[in-house]
Write a protein that holds these residues in place. Sequence first.
Motif, mmCIF file in Angstrom:
data_model
loop_
_atom_site.group_PDB
_atom_site.id
_atom_site.type_symbol
_atom_site.label_atom_id
_atom_site.label_comp_id
_atom_site.label_asym_id
_atom_site.label_seq_id
_atom_site.Cartn_x
_atom_site.Cartn_y
_atom_site.Cartn_z
ATOM 1 N N MET A 142 43.016 49.498 24.912
ATOM 2 C CA MET A 142 42.951 50.034 26.280
ATOM 3 C C MET A 142 41.978 49.221 27.134
ATOM 4 O O MET A 142 42.246 48.878 28.261
ATOM 5 N N ILE A 143 40.818 48.930 26.523
ATOM 6 C CA ILE A 143 39.805 48.160 27.258
ATOM 7 C C ILE A 143 40.326 46.758 27.568
ATOM 8 O O ILE A 143 40.114 46.228 28.662
ATOM 9 N N THR A 144 41.041 46.165 26.597
ATOM 10 C CA THR A 144 41.600 44.826 26.800
ATOM 11 C C THR A 144 42.622 44.834 27.924
ATOM 12 O O THR A 144 42.661 43.919 28.764
ATOM 13 N N PHE A 145 43.452 45.879 27.961
ATOM 14 C CA PHE A 145 44.459 45.986 29.018
ATOM 15 C C PHE A 145 43.804 46.099 30.391
ATOM 16 O O PHE A 145 44.203 45.434 31.349
ATOM 17 N N LEU A 146 42.773 46.943 30.483
ATOM 18 C CA LEU A 146 42.064 47.109 31.748
ATOM 19 C C LEU A 146 41.370 45.814 32.175
ATOM 20 O O LEU A 146 41.321 45.479 33.363
ATOM 21 N N ALA A 147 40.847 45.089 31.199
ATOM 22 C CA ALA A 147 40.179 43.813 31.502
ATOM 23 C C ALA A 147 41.183 42.811 32.054
ATOM 24 O O ALA A 147 40.890 42.085 33.016
ATOM 25 N N ARG A 148 42.383 42.747 31.416
ATOM 26 C CA ARG A 148 43.423 41.827 31.911
ATOM 27 C C ARG A 148 43.862 42.227 33.317
ATOM 28 O O ARG A 148 44.070 41.373 34.183
ATOM 29 N N LEU A 149 44.027 43.534 33.543
ATOM 30 C CA LEU A 149 44.441 44.020 34.867
ATOM 31 C C LEU A 149 43.402 43.670 35.927
ATOM 32 O O LEU A 149 43.738 43.216 37.028
ATOM 33 N N ALA A 150 42.117 43.858 35.578
ATOM 34 C CA ALA A 150 41.042 43.532 36.518
ATOM 35 C C ALA A 150 41.015 42.040 36.809
ATOM 36 O O ALA A 150 40.797 41.608 37.951
ATOM 37 N N PHE A 151 41.227 41.227 35.761
ATOM 38 C CA PHE A 151 41.231 39.769 35.927
ATOM 39 C C PHE A 151 42.358 39.339 36.860
ATOM 40 O O PHE A 151 42.162 38.503 37.753
ATOM 41 N N ARG A 152 43.561 39.919 36.669
ATOM 42 C CA ARG A 152 44.691 39.585 37.531
ATOM 43 C C ARG A 152 44.442 40.021 38.975
ATOM 44 O O ARG A 152 44.808 39.324 39.924
ATOM 45 N N LEU A 153 43.807 41.180 39.105
ATOM 46 C CA LEU A 153 43.496 41.676 40.448
ATOM 47 C C LEU A 153 42.513 40.756 41.157
ATOM 48 O O LEU A 153 42.664 40.455 42.344
ATOM 49 N N VAL A 154 41.519 40.303 40.427
ATOM 50 C CA VAL A 154 40.536 39.375 40.998
ATOM 51 C C VAL A 154 41.218 38.079 41.415
ATOM 52 O O VAL A 154 40.941 37.527 42.484
ATOM 53 N N LYS A 155 42.109 37.555 40.562
ATOM 54 C CA LYS A 155 42.843 36.328 40.889
ATOM 55 C C LYS A 155 43.671 36.510 42.159
ATOM 56 O O LYS A 155 43.713 35.630 43.018
ATOM 57 N N LEU A 156 44.344 37.673 42.249
ATOM 58 C CA LEU A 156 45.165 37.949 43.426
ATOM 59 C C LEU A 156 44.314 37.985 44.694
ATOM 60 O O LEU A 156 44.671 37.415 45.724
ATOM 61 N N ILE A 157 43.155 38.644 44.581
ATOM 62 C CA ILE A 157 42.259 38.725 45.739
ATOM 63 C C ILE A 157 41.772 37.334 46.143
ATOM 64 O O ILE A 157 41.704 37.006 47.341
ATOM 65 N N LEU A 158 41.452 36.508 45.161
ATOM 66 C CA LEU A 158 40.987 35.150 45.460
ATOM 67 C C LEU A 158 42.083 34.320 46.129
ATOM 68 O O LEU A 158 41.826 33.583 47.085
ATOM 69 N N VAL A 159 43.324 34.439 45.623
ATOM 70 C CA VAL A 159 44.443 33.700 46.220
ATOM 71 C C VAL A 159 44.659 34.131 47.657
ATOM 72 O O VAL A 159 44.830 33.302 48.559
ATOM 73 N N VAL A 160 44.668 35.455 47.889
ATOM 74 C CA VAL A 160 44.852 35.971 49.247
ATOM 75 C C VAL A 160 43.723 35.499 50.156
ATOM 76 O O VAL A 160 43.943 35.103 51.307
ATOM 77 N N ALA A 161 42.488 35.520 49.638
ATOM 78 C CA ALA A 161 41.339 35.075 50.433
ATOM 79 C C ALA A 161 41.458 33.605 50.803
ATOM 80 O O ALA A 161 41.161 33.208 51.944
ATOM 81 N N VAL A 162 41.899 32.776 49.840
ATOM 82 C CA VAL A 162 42.077 31.347 50.111
ATOM 83 C C VAL A 162 43.155 31.130 51.166
ATOM 84 O O VAL A 162 42.986 30.342 52.113
ATOM 85 N N LEU A 163 44.287 31.847 51.034
ATOM 86 C CA LEU A 163 45.383 31.709 51.997
ATOM 87 C C LEU A 163 44.947 32.143 53.396
ATOM 88 O O LEU A 163 45.265 31.479 54.387
ATOM 89 N N LEU A 164 44.220 33.249 53.465
ATOM 90 C CA LEU A 164 43.722 33.709 54.765
ATOM 91 C C LEU A 164 42.725 32.705 55.354
ATOM 92 O O LEU A 164 42.719 32.462 56.567
ATOM 93 N N GLY A 165 41.894 32.119 54.492
ATOM 94 C CA GLY A 165 40.948 31.121 54.969
ATOM 95 C C GLY A 165 41.638 29.891 55.524
ATOM 96 O O GLY A 165 41.264 29.378 56.590
#
Length: 208
Positions: free
Chosen positions: A1-24
């Motif tokens: 469960m913890i591993t799944f949540l960690a992967r989900l958080a990692f993907r979410l962070v990546k998505l936020i970074l990509v969106v931030a770069v595109l907006l920049g």
Amino acid sequence: MITFLARLAFRLVKLILVVAVLLGVAWIFRESLLRTAARTWVVDDPVLKADAIVVLGGGRDWRPFTAADMYLAGQSTVVLVTQPEKSPSQNLLQQPSEAEINTTVLTKKGVPSTAIRPLGQNVTSTRDEALALRDWVIAHQAKDILIPTDPFHTRRARWIFQRALEEPAQLYMFGPFPTLATQRRIGGGTRMDSSPFKLNWRKACITC
């Protein structure tokens, strides 16, 4: 469960970074992106001979001037001047109406008064002008209409006029000329101001 949540958080962070770069990137190149979008928005049909040239309300510093040039170039023998409703300040101060000013510009530029016809009565919007033109087109069995206007107004105006006319006549929107509202002088160069584009884009969304 913890591993799944960690992967989900990692993907979410990546998505936020990509969106931030595109907006920049979009923010850095916003002027170029807006200019490109604005040029795509502008309609510039070939100028042919037509049954009438229409001078819409507003833009009295370029619309009647361009209409007069088109008339003198032999593009049409009739110039239709829409009749906007006078504003309260015009009535109070007894100032000439927009239609009277446009008509005066046309005659001063060499268009004979016999070629100038009123279009509509107390119109308050582009849609009112389109409905008035529809009545004129039907009454005169017109086939081709020229409408000079400012560049960023062309696409929205065409959409409104085409809906009103329902194909009894072919519209030719003409708006490639620069105006004080669409240019700014900066350091000896010229940069297109995207504000009129954004305004007409918002109006088009509201109209839809």
